[in-house]
Design a protein around this motif. Structure first.
Motif, PDB file in Angstrom:
ATOM      1  N   ALA A   4     -32.787 -24.785   6.737  1.00 34.48           N
ATOM      2  CA  ALA A   4     -33.242 -23.649   5.579  1.00 34.48           C
ATOM      3  C   ALA A   4     -34.467 -23.020   6.147  1.00 34.48           C
ATOM      4  O   ALA A   4     -34.426 -21.491   5.777  1.00 34.48           O
ATOM      5  CB  ALA A   4     -33.515 -24.578   4.286  1.00 34.48           C
ATOM      6  N   GLU A  28     -26.237 -15.803  -0.203  1.00 36.46           N
ATOM      7  CA  GLU A  28     -26.488 -17.179   0.341  1.00 36.46           C
ATOM      8  C   GLU A  28     -25.201 -17.647   1.445  1.00 36.46           C
ATOM      9  O   GLU A  28     -25.466 -18.294   2.192  1.00 36.46           O
ATOM     10  CB  GLU A  28     -26.539 -18.274  -0.784  1.00 36.46           C
ATOM     11  N   ASN A  33     -31.488 -17.356   2.724  1.00 37.54           N
ATOM     12  CA  ASN A  33     -32.306 -18.086   1.868  1.00 37.54           C
ATOM     13  C   ASN A  33     -32.630 -17.185   0.666  1.00 37.54           C
ATOM     14  O   ASN A  33     -33.480 -16.156   0.906  1.00 37.54           O
ATOM     15  CB  ASN A  33     -33.271 -18.695   2.370  1.00 37.54           C
TER      16      ASN A  33
END
Length: 219
Positions: A4, A28, A33
């Motif tokens: 992430a 997404e 992010n």
């Protein structure tokens, strides 16, 4: 490894525009992010900013002013920080919009006036082809695909003067409904589409992925 953390950050500007959740989800899926926010730290600090827009030109400009978005968008562009406008988010980047005989000032990033499309049927609603210029970053791999439009107004002329000899001119993509109109502009860090990539199926997903991947290069 925290995957992430490796994702580029994208803020979808939350200023009162219509349903933007589909844009958040599409970004997404494109590998970003994503946050939905109008806070200056999120708008100015993200790798990319997406400016959606639904409704009347003047109303969107008023809503953007109310959250100080025009200044923040200008700061990002001046600093070479990527911005992507969608639908009316493209239109407000031009000099002005004329709706029902009333002229409203836009941001003036590009020359041109948003005007009613001279078509027998408006709004222009549904799938349409586009004519992208050679070497387009956004349309890489989807140059021959169709995209989803919902709009009655558009910019029908383009007269951009390159002031600096070494300055690369913007890449302009066209479509047609009653007359040719601008479907997308790529101008360094500032890009925008008249259509909704988040509603354009696989082609729109690829376009958003192209943009998100460009943020990794810019980061």
């Amino acid at each position: 490894m925290n995957t992430a953390a490796a994702q580029p950050t994208v803020t979808v500007l939350d200023y009162g525009s219509g349903n933007v959740r589909s844009a958040v989800r599409a970004l997404e899926r494109a590998g970003a992010n994503v946050s939905l926010s109008a806070r200056p730290e999120d708008v100015l600090g993200a790798d990319g900013l997406v400016v959606p827009g639904v409704g009347a030109f003047g109303s969107v400009m008023a809503e953007l002013r109310a959250v100080d978005a025009i200044r923040m968008i200008g700061r990002r562009v001046a600093g070479g920080r990527p911005v992507l406008g969608i639908c009316v988010g493209l239109q407000v980047l031009f000099e002005a919009g004329v709706e029902h005989g009333i002229r409203e000032e836009g941001m003036g990033e590009w020359p041109g006036t948003v005007e009613l499309l001279p078509a027998d049927v408006v709004p222009h609603m549904g799938w349409n082809t586009v004519k992208a210029p050679e070497g387009s970053l956004l349309f890489n791999g989807v140059e021959e695909e169709r995209f989803y439009f919902v709009h009655s107004y558009g910019v029908q002329t383009w007269d951009f003067e390159v002031i600096q000899p070494k300055m690369k001119p913007p890449a302009v993509t066209w479509s047609e409904h009653g007359a040719p109109f601008i479907a997308a502009v790529e101008n360094g860090p500032l890009c925008a589409t008249q259509f909704h990539p988040e509603k354009s199926g696989d082609a729109g997903a690829r376009l958003l992925r192209n943009w998100v991947q460009s943020l990794k290069v810019a980061a």
